[in-house]
Structures are given as C-alpha cells and as structure tokens.
Design a protein around this motif. Structure first.
Motif, short mmCIF file in Angstrom:
data_model
loop_
_atom_site.label_atom_id
_atom_site.label_comp_id
_atom_site.label_asym_id
_atom_site.label_seq_id
_atom_site.Cartn_x
_atom_site.Cartn_y
_atom_site.Cartn_z
N GLN A 23 -4.26 103.79 48.11
CA GLN A 23 -3.39 102.82 48.76
C GLN A 23 -3.12 101.62 47.86
N SER A 24 -1.84 101.34 47.59
CA SER A 24 -1.46 100.12 46.90
C SER A 24 -1.32 99.00 47.93
N TYR A 25 -1.86 97.84 47.62
CA TYR A 25 -1.74 96.69 48.52
C TYR A 25 -0.73 95.68 47.98
N ARG A 26 -0.02 96.05 46.93
CA ARG A 26 0.95 95.16 46.32
C ARG A 26 2.37 95.70 46.41
N ILE A 27 2.58 96.95 46.08
CA ILE A 27 3.92 97.46 45.78
C ILE A 27 4.64 97.97 47.03
N PRO A 28 5.84 97.44 47.30
CA PRO A 28 6.64 97.98 48.42
C PRO A 28 7.25 99.32 48.04
N SER A 29 7.75 100.04 49.03
CA SER A 29 8.15 101.43 48.82
C SER A 29 9.30 101.59 47.83
N TYR A 49 -0.64 107.79 45.03
CA TYR A 49 -0.99 106.61 45.82
C TYR A 49 0.19 106.20 46.68
N LYS A 50 -0.14 105.54 47.77
CA LYS A 50 0.86 105.18 48.76
C LYS A 50 1.29 103.72 48.58
N PRO A 51 2.57 103.44 48.77
CA PRO A 51 3.02 102.04 48.70
C PRO A 51 2.73 101.31 50.00
N ARG A 52 2.99 100.01 50.01
CA ARG A 52 2.98 99.26 51.27
C ARG A 52 4.12 99.75 52.15
N LYS A 53 4.01 99.50 53.44
CA LYS A 53 5.04 99.94 54.37
C LYS A 53 6.35 99.17 54.18
N GLU A 54 6.25 97.92 53.73
CA GLU A 54 7.45 97.12 53.51
C GLU A 54 8.33 97.78 52.45
N ALA A 99 4.95 96.74 33.97
CA ALA A 99 5.91 95.68 34.29
C ALA A 99 6.41 95.78 35.73
N VAL A 100 6.89 96.94 36.13
CA VAL A 100 7.50 97.05 37.47
C VAL A 100 6.44 96.95 38.57
N THR A 101 5.19 97.34 38.27
CA THR A 101 4.16 97.31 39.31
C THR A 101 3.54 95.93 39.51
#
Length: 481
Positions: free
Chosen positions: A230-236, A257-262, A459-461
């Motif tokens: 689970q990523s706690y930073r990156i939106p989908s 890994y899964k992105p945030r729901k936002e 960079a993007v993450t």
C-alpha cells in the motif's frame, strides 16, 4: 516494527535504526519518543551509517579531515583539491569532495575495487600518474597526522566491528538499495551482532549507482522478502504513470502496490510558466541543476520565496537581520547573534555603525534594545529608518528581491513552500504538487537505461496530489513519460 519491539519490552538502546539521512533517522526516533514518552538519549543508535561508525569507533572531531587539512595538503603537493566544507551530519564537519580525483579514490574504496579499475571506468580528465600520486599523498598525509575521512570510518568499522560492536536485539537498515559494497560489509557485521535484522528498500528507486550503490546485491539477498503493497502517498492517476515507467526497468524485483483511493491529477504542459504556483506546496525537479537556473531567476523576479537544493532563496542571516531591525524599531530586545547579523549588513566607519564598533563584545546570553545599542555599541541608525535604509550593505539585487517578496505578501522568514531540486537530491521528499522537467543531458542519454528509468520513477512518485509534466525543449534529448 519499532513500536512492536518497544511494546514487548525491548530496551531502546538495544535497537539499531540506520538510515541514509539524519532526517530519516531523527523522524523514526521522534515517533518512538512521542509514542512511548521516552527521551532522545534513550535512542543512542538511531543514526546514519557514518554516525554509527563514528560512535562505535570512539572518533573525536579533531580526528577528522577538515577543509583546512585539505587546503594544507593541496599546498604541500601543489595540486588544488577544491574542497568545500558542509555541516551535514551530527559529529563534526562532513566534507563535500569536489575534486574528481578524490571522488575516484573514494568511489573505489566504497565499491571495493582497485583504484586503477575505477580510473579506467571514469572519464576523468587527469592522467593515471596524477591520480596515483594524489592517492599516495592523501593516504600518507592522513597517516602522518592521525586523521580519518568518512570512508575511513566505514572501512575501520567493517574491520573492527566484530570486536567493537555490542550485541543488539533488533536492527533496521533503511534505503538498502543505495548501499555500496563497503556498506554491505557493515550490514553483515550488524547481522552477526543482532538477533533479528531487517533491511528495507526499493530497487526501483536505486538511483545512486554513480556513488557506488550496488542495488543488484540488494536484489539478490536470498533471506526472503515481504512486499509492502500500500502506498500512502501516491494517488491513482500518478500511480498509473509510475507503473508505466517501472515496467520499462528490465532488471527489477517484481512487485505490486496499491495507490491511495484519491485520484489526483496528471497534466502535460508546454511550459513551467503555465503553472500557477501562488498557493500550495511545490516540488520542481529536473535531471540536472543547470536546468533550474532560469526558473530560479524568474521566481526571484516574481517575488516568490523558494528553496533550491536545500538552500533558501534568502539566507537565514539576511532574514534575521531584516526581522531583527524591524523588531528593534518596535522596542523589542534582541539576542547577540541577531544583533551581529544586523551589524553585518550595516556600513561601519561612521556610516550606520561608529568606527571600531562593528564587532560587538558581550556575553552570549545578553540582550539589547535600540537605545542600548545606540548608547553603548556605536549604532548610528535610528528608528526612523526602515530596513532597506538601515541595512545599507544589503546587495541591491537582494533588496529588490525582498521588496518583491513583500509586495507579493510572502513571509520571507517562513519555510519556503516552493522547492527546486535535482531528482537525485530530492529523494525521500514529497509535495502536494510536483513538477518534472523531461529534458536530459547528453551524458544521461549515454548512460544505463534502467538507471534513467529509475530516476524518473523517483521523480513522479514524490507526488501527493497533482503531477505536472513539462514538455522538453528538444524531444531528441528527453525522457518520454
């Protein structure tokens, strides 16, 4: 896992937490202190690798190479080694080695290869005879004067650690993908001295090969691995871009890994000047530092406060002097350091400060008001003068910049909400809004493709909400995201 260990009664001084930066080590310690009502002294081994070696070896500050030592060596051998001193870790000055020959010497030691091998791999514009001579001179100078550099500390701990290092209950080693072969030796020493050891890292973020990192060793560890999903930073929306870049890396540990729901957002723009940076936190990155120079100049002209590669656009001394003077005008008292900052930007010899009074002699804990400075310490400026009149030695460019900041309503003594950085220097950072330039240097085009993919993955993450991709000036010299 630190929380779990402390909850089970493991003493904090039996836990080792090693991070690549002091900031990361301090953050882990501060979380534990807050949760368990402990003190900083309870966590002696939450440190960087260099700091841990320093403590274990009982090194003193006077044992370390300083800029003055490098200057003395330069004179002795007739070769300018171009050393700049920076304060980057807890104990003593760390050294920013600018000279390419010293960089090769250090890199060969970190990678545990011969100096000749590293020289042959480099594109340094010096002969082998010069490199070999400086290596011998540098080694002899340190030996004669009983001095160490930071790589010496790692080497000595790798050799003496089995004897010096106490037993620990648990050890955490973060950012393991960035460890050099020499640092992996230290990791094995700690593993032998610890009941349970964990190493954490992400091979997709292994961007320090040029500094000796051996991510392949990290990938080859056969002790079993757990992937944090689970990523706690990156939106989908940003996650989709990051996954597309990661899929180009040929040599990687497979992971999901899964992105945030936002959802967040990803925008492609022709120019950085299409971005409105008037609000919010911003992290602006480029592959090379020179690519950020025009933007930095424009931000100054526009009256924006920012930070570039960790350095504020207005220095702390200047901020202190301006704020301090305005506080004096309001009748406030100031400490000695602030008064010294004010006097630094005032002309002496009867200008704003009387002749012979620029250097204030007083106790460190003394405070001063305006009248006391005027009566006893030679201050000639008075309360009718605003900051740009009183501080008459402020450079004109800085005076104009500060005026632009004030017109915009920026608090120039605040923490900058806009940061400019190379991608390598921002690793570990994050912001709500991230801007990435896609331009590349010629050297980057000739480099390892996997390393280049990893750089732009990093960079993007960094993005928490909105990602802005700036189209390159030349599509033949660009990374296509």
């Amino acid at each position: 896992m630190v929380d779990d260990a402390l909850s089970k009664g493991i003493r904090p001084d039996r836990i080792v937490f090693l991070a690549f930066t002091r900031k990361a080590a301090n953050e882990a310690r501060e979380r534990a202190i807050a949760r368990f009502a402990l003190s900083e002294q309870d966590f002696p081994f939450f440190r960087t690798l260099h700091s841990f070696a320093y403590r274990m070896l009982c090194v003193q500050k006077q044992d370390l190479m300083t800029k003055e030592h490098y200057d003395e060596l330069s004179k002795a051998i007739g070769f300018d080694l171009n050393i700049a001193s920076v304060n980057d870790i807890e104990e003593g000055p760390s050294i920013n080695v600018d000279h390419p020959i010293l960089s090769i010497i250090n890199l060969s030691r970190l990678k545990k290869v011969s100096l000749r091998t590293e020289y042959n791999l480099s594109d340094v514009d010096h002969t082998w005879q010069e490199v070999s001579f400086i290596d011998r001179s540098y080694t002899e100078y340190k030996k004669l004067n009983g001095l160490l550099d930071y790589t010496d500390m790692l080497s000595q701990f790798a050799e003496q650690g089995p004897t010096l290092c106490p037993q620990f209950d648990i050890c955490f080693l973060d950012e393991a993908q960035d460890l050099s072969p020499l640092q992996w030796e230290i990791a094995h020493v700690l593993n032998d001295k610890t009941r349970h050891m964990w190493v954490a890292g992400d091979d997709d973020q292994a961007i320090y090969r040029f500094a000796g990192a051996d991510s392949e060793y990290f990938q080859s560890l056969d002790t079993g691995a757990e992937v944090l999903e689970q990523s706690y930073r990156i939106p989908s929306s940003v996650h989709t871009v990051a996954e597309r870049i990661a899929s180009r890396i040929s040599n990687r540990f497979p992971k999901t890994y899964k992105p945030r729901k936002e959802v967040g957002s990803v925008s492609r723009l022709h120019s950085i000047y299409d971005v409105d940076m008037s609000e919010g936190s911003w992290l602006i990155m480029a592959q090379a530092n020179y690519m950020l120079t025009p933007l930095a100049q424009d931000l100054r002209s526009g009256g924006y406060l920012f930070e570039r590669n960790g350095v504020r656009s207005i220095s702390a001394k200047m901020s202190s002097a301006i704020n301090g003077w305005e506080q004096l005008r309001k009748g406030k008292k100031l400490d000695l350091d602030t008064v010294k900052d004010i006097y630094y930007y005032m002309s002496g010899n009867g200008g704003r400060v009387a002749r012979g009074k620029k250097k204030i002699q007083a106790e460190d804990d003394k405070t001063f008001d305006l009248s006391e400075l005027q009566e006893e310490h030679g201050l000639l400026a008075d309360e009718s003068m605003i900051w740009h009149e009183a501080l008459d030695k402020l450079p004109s460019a800085d005076r104009a910049y500060i005026t632009a900041l004030l017109r915009r309503g920026e608090k120039f003594n605040a923490i900058p909400r806009i940061r400019l950085s190379t991608i390598h220097q921002t690793k570990g950072g994050e912001a709500d809004n991230v801007v990435v330039f896609q331009d590349l240097t010629v050297a980057a085009l000739k480099g390892n493709e996997d390393d280049l993919h990893r750089v732009f993955y990093v960079a993007v993450t960094r993005t928490k909400e909105n990602l802005f991709l700036i189209e390159p000036e030349d599509f033949t010299r660009a990374y296509q995201i």
